[in-house]
Design a protein around this motif. Structure first.
Motif: not given
Length: 154
Positions: A24-29, A40-45, A47-52, A113-120
């Motif tokens: 997830x590091x590149x996505x977070x950056x 934290x909480x806004x981004x956690x909602x 992305x499909x990633x666990x809190x830990x 993944x179509x999201x690849x185009x939506x977020x970029x």
């Protein structure tokens, strides 16, 4: 590897993987670069990633000096993450890797993944990838709903 002190000669490729390796590091950056900061909480909602895992990836990016954690003395507490100058310097390299990855996936017939185009959607992506975007029936400015990750599994 995060306990390494790098007091012996280190391969530069190993060092960069130390800094940005992780699912997830590149996505977070990219998220921080796109929005200027993340919470934290806004981004956690989003992305499909666990809190830990999210917490661990943020901590490692802070330790690598790529992002900075800003804690505000408010009630309720507020924490934001922003890119450091080193993190900002890394963004063009991440953009190049992203564009390369999309091109490689397309050439190899790997579904994108179509999201690849939506977020970029900035021009640096749409100009470089317009042929692939068109082939995948995506037009800049158009949004798609996130597919269920189990939708195509049989």
């Amino acid at each position: 590897m995060w306990n390494d002190h790098f007091d012996t000669p280190t391969n530069p490729y190993h060092y960069v993987l130390h800094c940005i390796g992780g699912k997830w590091k590149m996505t977070i950056l990219h998220e921080i670069h796109t929005y200027g900061s993340i919470r934290f909480n806004q981004t956690l909602k989003a992305l499909p990633i666990s809190e830990k895992v999210f917490s661990q990836q943020l901590r490692e990016l802070v330790e690598a000096g790529l992002i900075r954690r800003i804690s505000y003395d408010t009630i309720p507490p507020k924490v934001e993450y922003v890119l450091t100058p080193s993190g900002e310097q890394l963004i063009p390299a991440l953009d190049a890797l992203y564009i390369w990855s999309i091109r490689q996936m397309d050439e190899r017939g790997i579904p994108i993944d179509s999201d690849a185009f939506v977020v970029h959607t900035s021009s640096k992506y749409t100009e470089e990838l317009q042929d692939i975007m068109k082939a995948n029936d995506f037009e800049p400015g158009r949004t798609r709903q996130r597919r269920d990750r189990n939708e195509n599994r049989d």
